[in-house]
Design a protein around this motif. Structure first.
Motif, PDB file in Angstrom:
ATOM      1  N   VAL A 116      10.937   7.046  -6.421  1.00 17.11           N
ATOM      2  CA  VAL A 116      10.168   7.792  -6.101  1.00 17.11           C
ATOM      3  C   VAL A 116      10.114   9.100  -6.393  1.00 17.11           C
ATOM      4  O   VAL A 116      10.873   9.962  -5.557  1.00 17.11           O
ATOM      5  CB  VAL A 116       9.368   6.891  -4.997  1.00 17.11           C
ATOM      6  CG1 VAL A 116       8.092   7.455  -4.449  1.00 17.11           C
ATOM      7  CG2 VAL A 116       9.358   5.228  -4.971  1.00 17.11           C
ATOM      8  N   PRO A 117       9.112   9.993  -6.869  1.00 17.79           N
ATOM      9  CA  PRO A 117       9.590  11.533  -6.596  1.00 17.79           C
ATOM     10  C   PRO A 117      10.125  12.227  -5.579  1.00 17.79           C
ATOM     11  O   PRO A 117       8.798  11.172  -4.174  1.00 17.79           O
ATOM     12  CB  PRO A 117       8.536  12.088  -8.028  1.00 17.79           C
ATOM     13  CG  PRO A 117       7.758  10.915  -8.510  1.00 17.79           C
ATOM     14  CD  PRO A 117       7.825   9.525  -8.185  1.00 17.79           C
ATOM     15  N   SER A 118       9.911  13.040  -4.892  1.00 18.39           N
ATOM     16  CA  SER A 118      10.155  13.206  -3.414  1.00 18.39           C
ATOM     17  C   SER A 118       8.478  14.035  -3.494  1.00 18.39           C
ATOM     18  O   SER A 118       7.988  14.008  -4.503  1.00 18.39           O
ATOM     19  CB  SER A 118      11.355  14.519  -3.394  1.00 18.39           C
ATOM     20  OG  SER A 118      10.971  15.627  -4.396  1.00 18.39           O
ATOM     21  N   GLY A 119       8.203  14.085  -1.986  1.00 17.79           N
ATOM     22  CA  GLY A 119       7.197  14.638  -2.101  1.00 17.79           C
ATOM     23  C   GLY A 119       5.893  13.222  -1.736  1.00 17.79           C
ATOM     24  O   GLY A 119       6.614  12.481  -1.673  1.00 17.79           O
ATOM     25  N   PRO A 120       4.392  13.717  -0.897  1.00 19.25           N
ATOM     26  CA  PRO A 120       3.230  12.640  -0.943  1.00 19.25           C
ATOM     27  C   PRO A 120       3.471  11.193  -2.307  1.00 19.25           C
ATOM     28  O   PRO A 120       3.779  11.872  -3.245  1.00 19.25           O
ATOM     29  CB  PRO A 120       2.170  13.592  -0.918  1.00 19.25           C
ATOM     30  CG  PRO A 120       2.673  14.994  -0.544  1.00 19.25           C
ATOM     31  CD  PRO A 120       4.113  15.340  -1.333  1.00 19.25           C
ATOM     32  N   TYR A 121       3.556  10.668  -2.058  1.00 15.10           N
ATOM     33  CA  TYR A 121       2.611   9.477  -3.187  1.00 15.10           C
ATOM     34  C   TYR A 121       1.775   8.019  -1.988  1.00 15.10           C
ATOM     35  O   TYR A 121       1.446   8.761  -0.318  1.00 15.10           O
ATOM     36  CB  TYR A 121       3.722   8.713  -3.291  1.00 15.10           C
ATOM     37  CG  TYR A 121       4.565   8.044  -2.197  1.00 15.10           C
ATOM     38  CD1 TYR A 121       4.586   6.184  -1.719  1.00 15.10           C
ATOM     39  CD2 TYR A 121       6.015   8.579  -1.496  1.00 15.10           C
ATOM     40  CE1 TYR A 121       5.084   6.243  -0.883  1.00 15.10           C
ATOM     41  CE2 TYR A 121       6.156   8.126  -0.504  1.00 15.10           C
ATOM     42  CZ  TYR A 121       5.417   7.251   0.101  1.00 15.10           C
ATOM     43  OH  TYR A 121       6.425   6.685   1.054  1.00 15.10           O
ATOM     44  N   TYR A 122       1.064   7.870  -3.057  1.00  8.81           N
ATOM     45  CA  TYR A 122       0.027   6.678  -2.797  1.00  8.81           C
ATOM     46  C   TYR A 122       1.108   5.031  -2.919  1.00  8.81           C
ATOM     47  O   TYR A 122       1.469   4.729  -3.689  1.00  8.81           O
ATOM     48  CB  TYR A 122      -1.138   6.468  -2.727  1.00  8.81           C
ATOM     49  CG  TYR A 122      -2.554   8.091  -2.675  1.00  8.81           C
ATOM     50  CD1 TYR A 122      -2.834   7.377  -2.300  1.00  8.81           C
ATOM     51  CD2 TYR A 122      -2.540   8.952  -2.940  1.00  8.81           C
ATOM     52  CE1 TYR A 122      -3.883   8.196  -1.369  1.00  8.81           C
ATOM     53  CE2 TYR A 122      -2.334   9.727  -3.088  1.00  8.81           C
ATOM     54  CZ  TYR A 122      -4.307   9.989  -2.213  1.00  8.81           C
ATOM     55  OH  TYR A 122      -4.834  10.867  -1.789  1.00  8.81           O
ATOM     56  N   LEU A 123       0.590   4.742  -1.335  1.00  5.35           N
ATOM     57  CA  LEU A 123       0.985   3.569  -1.005  1.00  5.35           C
ATOM     58  C   LEU A 123      -0.596   2.239  -0.863  1.00  5.35           C
ATOM     59  O   LEU A 123      -1.133   2.846  -0.327  1.00  5.35           O
ATOM     60  CB  LEU A 123       1.493   2.878   0.535  1.00  5.35           C
ATOM     61  CG  LEU A 123       2.389   2.197   0.418  1.00  5.35           C
ATOM     62  CD1 LEU A 123       3.378   1.032  -0.652  1.00  5.35           C
ATOM     63  CD2 LEU A 123       2.416   1.380   1.903  1.00  5.35           C
ATOM     64  N   ARG A 124      -0.497   1.471  -1.694  1.00  2.00           N
ATOM     65  CA  ARG A 124      -2.183   0.659  -2.018  1.00  2.00           C
ATOM     66  C   ARG A 124      -1.390  -0.682  -1.640  1.00  2.00           C
ATOM     67  O   ARG A 124      -0.938  -0.864  -1.722  1.00  2.00           O
ATOM     68  CB  ARG A 124      -1.952   1.022  -3.141  1.00  2.00           C
ATOM     69  CG  ARG A 124      -3.533  -0.327  -3.217  1.00  2.00           C
ATOM     70  CD  ARG A 124      -4.324  -0.169  -4.146  1.00  2.00           C
ATOM     71  NE  ARG A 124      -3.474  -0.362  -5.933  1.00  2.00           N
ATOM     72  CZ  ARG A 124      -3.503  -0.059  -6.734  1.00  2.00           C
ATOM     73  NH1 ARG A 124      -5.017   0.393  -7.382  1.00  2.00           N
ATOM     74  NH2 ARG A 124      -3.124  -0.542  -8.133  1.00  2.00           N
ATOM     75  N   THR A 125      -2.042  -1.219  -0.633  1.00  2.00           N
ATOM     76  CA  THR A 125      -1.733  -2.582   0.148  1.00  2.00           C
ATOM     77  C   THR A 125      -3.339  -3.402   0.308  1.00  2.00           C
ATOM     78  O   THR A 125      -4.089  -2.153   1.085  1.00  2.00           O
ATOM     79  CB  THR A 125      -1.341  -2.233   1.585  1.00  2.00           C
ATOM     80  OG1 THR A 125      -0.947  -3.853   2.456  1.00  2.00           O
ATOM     81  CG2 THR A 125      -1.855  -1.208   3.121  1.00  2.00           C
ATOM     82  N   GLY A 126      -3.379  -3.885  -0.480  1.00  2.00           N
ATOM     83  CA  GLY A 126      -4.535  -4.373  -0.504  1.00  2.00           C
ATOM     84  C   GLY A 126      -5.465  -3.624  -0.651  1.00  2.00           C
ATOM     85  O   GLY A 126      -5.559  -3.360  -1.844  1.00  2.00           O
ATOM     86  N   HIS A 136      10.116   5.461   4.677  1.00  2.00           N
ATOM     87  CA  HIS A 136      10.126   4.017   4.819  1.00  2.00           C
ATOM     88  C   HIS A 136       9.083   3.420   6.070  1.00  2.00           C
ATOM     89  O   HIS A 136       8.430   4.317   6.577  1.00  2.00           O
ATOM     90  CB  HIS A 136      11.270   3.672   6.135  1.00  2.00           C
ATOM     91  CG  HIS A 136      10.542   1.636   7.089  1.00  2.00           C
ATOM     92  ND1 HIS A 136      11.238   1.741   8.009  1.00  2.00           N
ATOM     93  CD2 HIS A 136      10.658   1.499   6.349  1.00  2.00           C
ATOM     94  CE1 HIS A 136      10.650   0.874   8.030  1.00  2.00           C
ATOM     95  NE2 HIS A 136      10.692  -0.155   7.773  1.00  2.00           N
ATOM     96  N   ILE A 137       7.610   2.340   5.485  1.00  2.00           N
ATOM     97  CA  ILE A 137       6.444   3.096   5.909  1.00  2.00           C
ATOM     98  C   ILE A 137       6.711   1.523   6.540  1.00  2.00           C
ATOM     99  O   ILE A 137       6.883   0.268   5.717  1.00  2.00           O
ATOM    100  CB  ILE A 137       5.819   3.086   5.154  1.00  2.00           C
ATOM    101  CG1 ILE A 137       5.762   4.370   4.248  1.00  2.00           C
ATOM    102  CG2 ILE A 137       3.723   2.780   5.896  1.00  2.00           C
ATOM    103  CD1 ILE A 137       4.807   4.690   3.189  1.00  2.00           C
ATOM    104  N   ASP A 138       5.685   0.646   7.637  1.00  2.00           N
ATOM    105  CA  ASP A 138       5.512  -0.603   8.002  1.00  2.00           C
ATOM    106  C   ASP A 138       4.471  -0.412   8.146  1.00  2.00           C
ATOM    107  O   ASP A 138       3.226   0.201   8.047  1.00  2.00           O
ATOM    108  CB  ASP A 138       6.229  -0.654   9.980  1.00  2.00           C
ATOM    109  CG  ASP A 138       5.617  -2.182   9.977  1.00  2.00           C
ATOM    110  OD1 ASP A 138       6.864  -2.873   9.407  1.00  2.00           O
ATOM    111  OD2 ASP A 138       5.216  -2.780  10.266  1.00  2.00           O
ATOM    112  N   ILE A 139       3.444  -2.173   7.737  1.00  2.00           N
ATOM    113  CA  ILE A 139       2.468  -1.927   7.436  1.00  2.00           C
ATOM    114  C   ILE A 139       1.722  -3.215   7.980  1.00  2.00           C
ATOM    115  O   ILE A 139       0.794  -3.525   7.869  1.00  2.00           O
ATOM    116  CB  ILE A 139       2.075  -2.380   5.400  1.00  2.00           C
ATOM    117  CG1 ILE A 139       2.601  -3.488   5.241  1.00  2.00           C
ATOM    118  CG2 ILE A 139       1.767  -0.934   4.701  1.00  2.00           C
ATOM    119  CD1 ILE A 139       1.759  -3.114   3.826  1.00  2.00           C
TER     120      ILE A 139
END
Length: 533
Positions: A116-126, A136-139
Motif C-alpha cells: 500500500v503506497p504511503s499517503g492517503p488511501y480508501y478503505l472500503r468496508t460494506g 492499522h484501522i479498526d472497523i
C-alpha cells in the motif's frame, strides 16, 4: 430519538478520492470500469533466499484492518475479535481519475494488505469508505450488554401489559403536547423500544392492563433472549407531559420527561414472534432534576441557506438521554430518553426556561444532551411522476449533558459552503454528465472540521423512498473528492449530504466508534435531486 450512528449504511458501495493529492504508482493495466487490481502478493521476501523472513514482522507498506466489538456492562468491558473473511474489506488507491483495488488476505486477528503506497488511501468496508493514511484501522463497534447474550430472529413482539401506579395518563395531541408514553430498556442486554398502545386510554387513568400493544424496537438489533440466571432485567419508564412555557406568539409548549419507573426482576423470555413479552410492575416516582436552558435558535436559522439555498426550518429538538454504564467519554448504544422537547417548525427565537426530568438509572450511568435543528427542501422527483419529496439536512450536537448546558445551547459548526457537483451548484436539479462526478465545497464559516461525511441516498421509484446508498468519511482538510465508477448506478435518481464534523476525538483509524466520542457536532449541506446518465 436517536438516529443511526454506528452501522455502515446499506446500499451501493461508495468510493471517492481527494482530488489533487497526487498519483500513486501504477501497478498493472486498468480495467474497463476504471479500476484495476493488485494481488495480495507474498509477505516480505528475504533478499537472500526469496522467501519470507520469519522475524521481519509486518512490512512497512502493510495495512492491518481489525474488527473488534466491545461490550459495555455494569461490571466492565469485554472484547470480541471478529472474523473478516466473510466480508473482507478492500483498499483503493487513486491514480488520476481511476482507482486501483488492493486485495488483502487473512492474518491472525485481522486482514492485512501489502504494497500500500504511503499517503492517503480508501478503505472500503460494506458501503462505507474511509480516507486515511493509518497503517492499522479498526472497523469494529461498541455495544451494550453482556458479550454472551443471544439475540433472536425477531424484531417485533406483542406485549402483555399489567402496570400499576402510573402517573395520571395524558393523551398525545401533537409534538408540542406529547402526553404520556412508555419505554422499555435494559442494562444487561441490548434492548430499547417504544411501547405502542392500540387501546384508547382515558385521561387520568393510573393503571394499564392490555394485550393490545407491541414494542417498536429501536436498538438497531433484534430482540434479545432474556436469561434470568444471568440477571437479565428490564426498566419500564413512563414519560409524562410538562409545560415549557409559551412561544413568542403565545403557542403553549409542552415536553415529555420521565416521571415514574419500575425495574422488573430477572426473567426468562425467548422471542418467537408469537409469545408476548410480559411488562408488569408497580411504578414509583423517580428523583427529578431541574435545570435552566437558554437555546439560541436564531444561531441555527442564520445557516439555513448554507444547508441549501431554498431550505426552510423544520422542527428543533432538545433531548436528555441516559448513557448506560458511563462509558468514559463515549455515548454507547441507546437506552431511551429522559426528556424530549420539540419546538414549533421554523422557530427562530431565544428559548429560555427551566425544565425537569426523572432519572431511574444507577448513579454510575452518565447523561448525554442532544440538540438538533433540521432543515428541508421540497423537491420534485425528476421522473415525470409529479411527486415531490422533502430532502433534509440538519445541524446536530451531542455532549455530556452538564457540559452542553453550561452555556447557551447553540451550534458549534456550520455546514460546508458552496457545494458543487462537477463545478455546478449542487442545488441545481439536473442530470450529471458522468457517473463519476467530483464533489467540492469550501470550509464552514463556524468551526474547524476534524472530518467530513458524505452520505448518498438513492430514490426507489417503486417504493417512493430514499434509500441510503453509501457513506464516505474524509479528513477535515478535504474540500473535494471524486466518486469513482460503481458509486452511482446508471439511470438513477440521487441526492447527497456533506457534513462538517467537529469532534476533537474523531479518529479515522477507528471510524465507527469515533462517532460515539463526546463532544460531537455536525452540520450538513445538501444537494437537490440529480440523475445519472
Amino acid at each position: 430519538m436517536k438516529l443511526v450512528r454506528l452501522s455502515a449504511v446499506l446500499g451501493s458501495a461508495c468510493v471517492v478520492w481527494l482530488v489533487g493529492c497526487g498519483e500513486a504508482p501504477r501497478h498493472e493495466q486498468e480495467l474497463d470500469d476504471g479500476q484495476s487490481h493488485i494481488d495480495p502478493g507474498t509477505e516480505n521476501a528475504s533478499p537472500t533466499d526469496g522467501g519470507p523472513s520469519p522475524d521481519a514482522g509486518p512490512p512497512s507498506d502493510a495495512v492491518l484492518v481489525t474488527n473488534t466489538t466491545r461490550f459495555y456492562t455494569s461490571v466492565g468491558i469485554a472484547e470480541q475479535v471478529n472474523d473478516l473473511s466473510a466480508h473482507p474489506p478492500e483498499i483503493l488507491v487513486q491514480q488520476g481519475s481511476t482507482f486501483q483495488i488492493i486485495l488483502g488476505s487473512a492474518v491472525p486477528g485481522g486482514w492485512r494488505f501489502n504494497n500500500v503506497p504511503s499517503g492517503p488511501y480508501y478503505l472500503r468496508t460494506g458501503s462505507t469508505q474511509v480516507i486515511t493514511d493509518a497503517r492499522h484501522i479498526d472497523i469494529g463497534s461498541n455495544r451494550l450488554g453482556r458479550m454472551d447474550a443471544e439475540y433472536s430472529n425477531s424484531y417485533l413482539t406483542a406485549l402483555q401489559i399489567n402496570l400499576l401506579n402510573l402517573a395520571p395518563w395524558q393523551n398525545t395531541w401533537s409534538s408540542l403536547q406529547p402526553g404520556s408514553s412508555l419505554q422499555l430498556t435494559s442494562g444487561e442486554v441490548d434492548l430499547f423500544g417504544y411501547v405502542n398502545i392500540f387501546d384508547q386510554i382515558p385521561d387520568g387513568q393510573t393503571t394499564l392492563l392490555t394485550n393490545q400493544a407491541d414494542l417498536g424496537l429501536s436498538s438497531g438489533y433484534n430482540l434479545p433472549i432474556f436469561d434470568a440466571s444471568k440477571g437479565d432485567r428490564m426498566y419500564v419508564n413512563q414519560l409524562s407531559q410538562f409545560s415549557a412555557g409559551t412561544a413568542p406568539d403565545g403557542t403553549a409548549l409542552g415536553y415529555a420527561a420521565v416521571e415514574r419507573s419500575v425495574q422488573m426482576g430477572a426473567f426468562d423470555y425467548v422471542p418467537d414472534g408469537i409469545t408476548p413479552l410480559a411488562v408488569s410492575g408497580y411504578l414509583q416516582p423517580t428523583p427529578m432534576r431541574e435545570f435552566p436552558i437558554e437555546w439560541r435558535l436564531p444561531v441555527y436559522t442564520q445557516f439555513a441557506t448554507d444547508v441549501h439555498p431554498q431550505a426552510t426550518g423544520s422542527t428543533p429538538l432538545f433531548e436528555v438521554l441516559p448513557n448506560a454504564h458511563n462509558t468514559g467519554g463515549r455515548w454507547v448504544g441507546y437506552s431511551g430518553e429522559l426528556l424530549n422537547l420539540f419546538l414549533p417548525r421554523s422557530a427562530s427565537f431565544n428559548f429560555t426556561s427551566r425544565l425537569k426530568f426523572g432519572n431511574p438509572f444507577p448513579s454510575s450511568w452518565g447523561l448525554v444532551g442532544i440538540h438538533s435543528y433540521p432543515f428541508r427542501v421540497l423537491s420534485p422527483v425528476p421522473d415525470d411522476s409529479g411527486i415531490s419529496m422533502y430532502l433534509s439536512g440538519r445541524l446536530y450536537s451531542y455532549d455530556v449533558f452538564d457540559n452542553l448546558i453550561a452555556g447557551p445551547v447553540q451550534p458549534r459548526v456550520s455546514p460546508p459552503r458552496a457545494l458543487t457537483i462537477d463545478g455546478v451548484p449542487a442545488s441545481v436539479q439536473r442530470e450529471v454528465g458522468t457517473n463519476s462526478p467530483v464533489l467540492a465545497w469550501t470550509p464552514p464559516t463556524l468551526g474547524t472540521p476534524h472530518a467530513y461525511r458524505v452520505s448518498i441516498y438513492r430514490y426507489d421509484s417503486e417504493l417512493r423512498f430514499l434509500r441510503p446508498a453509501g457513506s464516505i468519511y474524509a479528513p477535515g482538510s478535504t474540500t473535494q473528492l471524486r466518486l469513482p465508477p460503481g458509486t452511482l448506478q446508471p439511470d438513477s435518481i440521487y441526492y447527497l449530504r456533506v457534513a462538517s464534523i467537529v469532534s476533537p476525538g474523531f479518529d479515522l483509524s477507528e471510524p465507527f466508534t469515533s462517532l460515539e466520542k463526546l463532544p460531537f457536532h455536525s452540520a450538513e449541506a445538501i444537494s437537490s435531486f440529480f440523475t445519472t446518465p
